[in-house]
Scaffold this active site. Structure first.
Site, PDB file in Angstrom:
ATOM      1  N   CYS A 246      43.310  73.623  27.893  1.00 45.36           N
ATOM      2  CA  CYS A 246      42.495  72.919  26.876  1.00 45.36           C
ATOM      3  C   CYS A 246      42.225  71.489  27.336  1.00 45.36           C
ATOM      4  CB  CYS A 246      43.217  72.888  25.531  1.00 45.36           C
ATOM      5  SG  CYS A 246      43.636  74.519  24.884  1.00 45.36           S
ATOM      6  N   ASN A 248      41.993  70.379  30.304  1.00 41.28           N
ATOM      7  CA  ASN A 248      40.983  70.365  31.366  1.00 41.28           C
ATOM      8  C   ASN A 248      39.574  70.465  30.800  1.00 41.28           C
ATOM      9  OD1 ASN A 248      42.422  69.937  33.727  1.00 41.28           O
ATOM     10  ND2 ASN A 248      43.140  72.051  33.742  1.00 41.28           N
ATOM     11  N   ARG A 251      38.818  66.994  29.496  1.00 43.32           N
ATOM     12  CA  ARG A 251      38.652  65.987  30.561  1.00 43.32           C
ATOM     13  C   ARG A 251      37.233  65.978  31.116  1.00 43.32           C
ATOM     14  NH1 ARG A 251      44.416  67.756  32.843  1.00 43.32           N
ATOM     15  NH2 ARG A 251      45.633  66.392  31.502  1.00 43.32           N
ATOM     16  N   ARG A 276      19.923  34.452  28.677  1.00 39.83           N
ATOM     17  CA  ARG A 276      20.815  33.287  28.668  1.00 39.83           C
ATOM     18  C   ARG A 276      20.445  32.312  29.791  1.00 39.83           C
ATOM     19  NH1 ARG A 276      24.292  30.257  25.708  1.00 39.83           N
ATOM     20  NH2 ARG A 276      26.037  29.481  26.915  1.00 39.83           N
ATOM     21  N   LEU A 346      29.118  37.821  29.857  1.00 42.24           N
ATOM     22  CA  LEU A 346      28.748  37.402  28.496  1.00 42.24           C
ATOM     23  C   LEU A 346      29.482  36.133  28.047  1.00 42.24           C
ATOM     24  CD1 LEU A 346      27.413  40.251  28.406  1.00 42.24           C
ATOM     25  CD2 LEU A 346      28.115  40.365  26.025  1.00 42.24           C
ATOM     26  N   GLU A 371      44.786  62.240  27.847  1.00 39.61           N
ATOM     27  CA  GLU A 371      44.323  63.342  28.709  1.00 39.61           C
ATOM     28  C   GLU A 371      44.819  63.170  30.142  1.00 39.61           C
ATOM     29  OE1 GLU A 371      42.364  65.817  27.539  1.00 39.61           O
ATOM     30  OE2 GLU A 371      41.746  64.991  25.624  1.00 39.61           O
ATOM     31  N   PHE A 391      56.191  63.927  40.879  1.00 42.26           N
ATOM     32  CA  PHE A 391      56.274  63.615  39.450  1.00 42.26           C
ATOM     33  C   PHE A 391      57.684  63.208  39.030  1.00 42.26           C
ATOM     34  CE2 PHE A 391      52.651  66.391  39.972  1.00 42.26           C
ATOM     35  CZ  PHE A 391      51.679  65.742  39.245  1.00 42.26           C
TER      36      PHE A 391
END
Ligand SMILES: Cc1cc2nc3c(=O)[nH]c(=O)nc-3n(C[C@H](O)[C@H](O)[C@H](O)COP(=O)(O)OP(=O)(O)OC[C@H]3O[C@@H](n4cnc5c(N)ncnc54)[C@H](O)[C@@H]3O)c2cc1C
Length: 392
Positions: A246, A248, A251, A276, A346, A371, A391
């Site tokens: 799900c 994936n 994403r 500006r 800005l 995600e 991991f």
């Protein structure tokens, strides 16, 4: 054809011409919806920390974007590329709007569409496609985000019934949902459950004090011995493969969507820099400004081409989840850099809600995290390249 037309000031590479007429019309319809329905109000929603999710869900259902890449049950059955471009336009409005649509279509609806029983699908998918019912997706827990397999939420049997207990955290749409797809440990591994949110024992307090995705409902899900019938469990999608498939789907929406936020920042900034006056000439006429604008346009163009490529791989059924990791990492990271760079152009005006730039930048911090964080996607790519899983 001039490179940069007034109609598509940021389509430097002519990417617009790479999609078919039907997809372009759909994208234009979503852009029109965002311009009319979202753009005039979104700064106030963000400032107030709210989103009129129920009204918007109905309108997005009428527009046909809820579960649009799914087939049957009132879903439009579009290509993944068309879904991605719709997400791009939604996120040009606000990442919160795209999150509402992603969670509804790619997480909650997709889980039911892919793993649910015929009864689950009939009961929920047509109502969700029409925006009459809102869904949420409960995977993350307070102590388990990047490593959701460690989840503590548990579903145990009591006769034929299931009893669900545990806590989910950071759940988009949670407090406004009619239906929650909740992932829990069972004796047979991780399973998904369809939980109507009016079931006794279920509550979803909203998480406040967010500085990002303020125009989005984010909640805790509390499951206090929630009793569900035997058929509440999703028959398919056992183990972590269920929720990960799900994610994936969702994403893909982010790969395109984040670039919509970046495009909106860049469009705003080019217009601002033209008007500006600084040191007796437009800010846009200064070399440093042009270097920034050029570099951002390069990244936006590359990101769009990558997104389109991944969309097409998905449409031909050859997309690998490790390729989606690369796309998610690139799109969100570059979009955030673009938003922050636009903010510098800005000046002081960039820190206000009078311009969308800092709102997008703040939102993209969440998109960078959910995600799969950037680091998690880097580890996926690293494992693909080296064969070493880093991991743990
Ligand atoms: C606004 C918002 C909406 C969300 N919506 C939903 C939703 O609808 N449903 C849902 O289930 N979840 C949702 N989430 C949760 C989201 O998916 C998690 O926040 C995400 O997975 C990260 O988990 P965490 O926040 O617990 O961070 P952690 O997992 O605690 O990570 C903290 C840090 O550690 C890093 N890290 C992780 N693993 C490693 C490693 N092996 N090596 C080195 N560093 C590592 C991470 O990259 C990060 O930088 C949402 C989050 C947000 C902010």
């Amino acid at each position: 054809m001039p490179l940069v037309t007034p109609a598509a000031p940021l389509d430097y590479l002519g990417v617009d011409a790479l999609v078919d007429d039907e997809t372009r019309d759909l994208q234009a319809a979503v852009r029109h919806f965002v311009d009319e329905r979202v753009r005039p109000h979104v700064a106030t929603w963000f400032e107030d920390g709210r989103l009129p999710a129920r009204d918007l869900a109905r309108e997005l259902g009428e527009l046909g974007v809820l579960g649009m890449h799914l087939t049957g049950y009132g879903c439009a059955g579009t290509s993944a590329t068309a879904y991605g471009l719709a997400c791009l336009e939604l996120e040009a409005g606000d990442s919160g709007l795209r999150s509402l649509v992603s969670v509804q279509g790619s997480l909650a609806m997709y889980a039911i569409w892919r793993f649910g029983s015929a009864e689950h699908k009939q009961e929920w998918l047509p109502a969700m496609a029409a925006g009459r019912a809102i869904g949420c997706f409960g995977l993350t827990e307070p102590d388990f985000g990047s490593d959701p397999a460690g989840m503590r939420t548990r579903a145990r049997r009591d006769g034929d019934d299931w009893i669900l207990s545990g806590t989910k955290m950071w759940i988009t749409n949670g407090s406004v949902a009619d239906i929650a797809v909740v992932w829990a440990q069972t004796d047979d591994g991780i399973r998904g459950f369809v939980v109507p949110t009016d079931t006794p024992g279920f509550s979803a307090p909203e998480i406040k004090r967010k500085l990002s995705l303020r125009a989005s409902v984010t909640s805790e899900l509390v499951l206090d011995d929630v009793r569900l019938p035997a058929d509440a469990v999703l028959p398919g999608g056992t183990g972590m493969g269920g929720p990960l498939s799900c994610l994936n789907e969702a994403r893909m929406g982010i790969v395109f969507g984040a670039l919509g936020a970046a495009r909106d920042c860049l469009e705003t900034t080019i217009a601002y820099a033209q008007s500006r006056q600084i040191f007796d000439k437009p800010l846009a006429a200064h070399q440093i400004t042009q270097v920034k604008l050029a570099d951002m346009t390069v990244e936006l163009g590359k990101g769009l081409l990558l997104a389109l490529h991944l969309g097409r791989l998905k449409d031909t059924g050859t997309l690998d989840h490790r390729q989606i990791s690369l796309g998610k990492l690139n799109s969100v990271r570059e979009a955030l850099t673009i938003a922050n760079t636009c903010r510098t152009i800005l000046g002081a005006a960039g820190i206000t809600l009078d311009y969308p730039v800092m709102r997008h930048a703040a939102n993209l911090e969440s998109v960078l995290t959910y995600e799969g964080t950037s680091e998690v996607h880097q580890l996926v790519i690293g494992q693909t390249l080296t064969g070493h899983a880093a991991f743990r």
